[in-house]
Design a protein around this motif. Structure first.
Motif, mmCIF file in Angstrom:
data_model
loop_
_atom_site.group_PDB
_atom_site.id
_atom_site.type_symbol
_atom_site.label_atom_id
_atom_site.label_comp_id
_atom_site.label_asym_id
_atom_site.label_seq_id
_atom_site.Cartn_x
_atom_site.Cartn_y
_atom_site.Cartn_z
ATOM 1 N N ASP A 70 -8.630 -0.782 14.066
ATOM 2 C CA ASP A 70 -9.067 -1.104 12.708
ATOM 3 C C ASP A 70 -7.808 -1.099 11.859
ATOM 4 N N GLU A 71 -7.550 -2.189 11.177
ATOM 5 C CA GLU A 71 -6.321 -2.269 10.400
ATOM 6 C C GLU A 71 -6.495 -3.117 9.159
ATOM 7 N N VAL A 72 -5.656 -2.830 8.190
ATOM 8 C CA VAL A 72 -5.442 -3.705 7.051
ATOM 9 C C VAL A 72 -4.006 -4.174 7.196
ATOM 10 N N LEU A 73 -3.813 -5.474 7.366
ATOM 11 C CA LEU A 73 -2.478 -5.968 7.671
ATOM 12 C C LEU A 73 -2.224 -7.315 7.011
ATOM 13 N N HIS A 74 -0.996 -7.763 7.163
ATOM 14 C CA HIS A 74 -0.555 -9.045 6.608
ATOM 15 C C HIS A 74 -0.035 -9.927 7.737
ATOM 16 N N VAL A 75 0.135 -11.196 7.436
ATOM 17 C CA VAL A 75 0.670 -12.137 8.409
ATOM 18 C C VAL A 75 2.191 -12.243 8.236
ATOM 19 N N PHE A 76 2.637 -12.513 7.012
ATOM 20 C CA PHE A 76 4.065 -12.567 6.707
ATOM 21 C C PHE A 76 4.453 -11.278 6.014
#
Length: 177
Positions: A70-76
């Protein structure tokens, strides 16, 4: 972008930060004409990709470690533009630098992210064809090209993938007069 990354991996053997490319290269890959507004559109795209947040619940898969999370993440992680031009602005050259997030580099290098054939996608003209292209490409890749190089899916499966209500006839065709 995935095509540029795929070619980068082909040259070097793996993808590593930072990823650098010219504005001309991006325009060429997209099949667009070169004008001043297109460079601004690339900048808006880069900012949008940097600002994009993905919130997942047991969906992010770390291919190298074979675990999900489970994560909150970005692409760049970051996006940067540098440019050059002559005094009157007619010979404009823009270069971009992207820092990808670690999870994406890991999955790209493990070949867990599958780049789609963008040239084939650009040839499609109908919205329905463009809508199911991703699914068909994934199924074809999963079959490893298959012996016959043909993928068959039912109307119901394709309709479900596009969240389209399945049309069912109430009467057989011979009953309609």
């Amino acid at each position: 972008m995935l095509k540029i990354l795929s070619e980068e991996r082909g040259k070097i053997g793996q993808i590593a930060n930072p990823i650098r490319f010219s504005g001309y290269r991006m325009i060429q890959e997209l099949g667009l004409s070169r004008n001043g507004e297109i460079y601004e559109e690339i900048v808006r795209w880069g900012k949008r990709m940097t600002d994009t947040t993905i919130t997942s619940e047991k969906v992010v898969f770390r291919a190298a470690k074979k675990v999900y999370s489970d994560e909150v993440l970005h692409v760049f992680r970051s996006f940067k533009r540098t440019g050059e031009s002559n005094l009157n602005g007619t010979d404009r050259q823009e270069h971009y630098e992207v820092m990808l997030e670690d999870w994406l580099i890991e999955n790209l290098n493990q070949r867990y992210v599958i780049p789609e054939d963008f040239n084939a996608y650009k040839m499609l003209t109908r919205p329905t064809a463009k809508g199911i292209f991703g699914n068909l490409h994934l199924w074809f890749h999963a079959s490893q090209g298959g012996r016959s190089k043909r993928i068959t899916r039912s109307y119901a499966i394709c309709s479900t993938c596009r969240s389209i209500l399945i049309y069912r006839r109430s009467n057989p065709p011979w009953a309609l007069r």
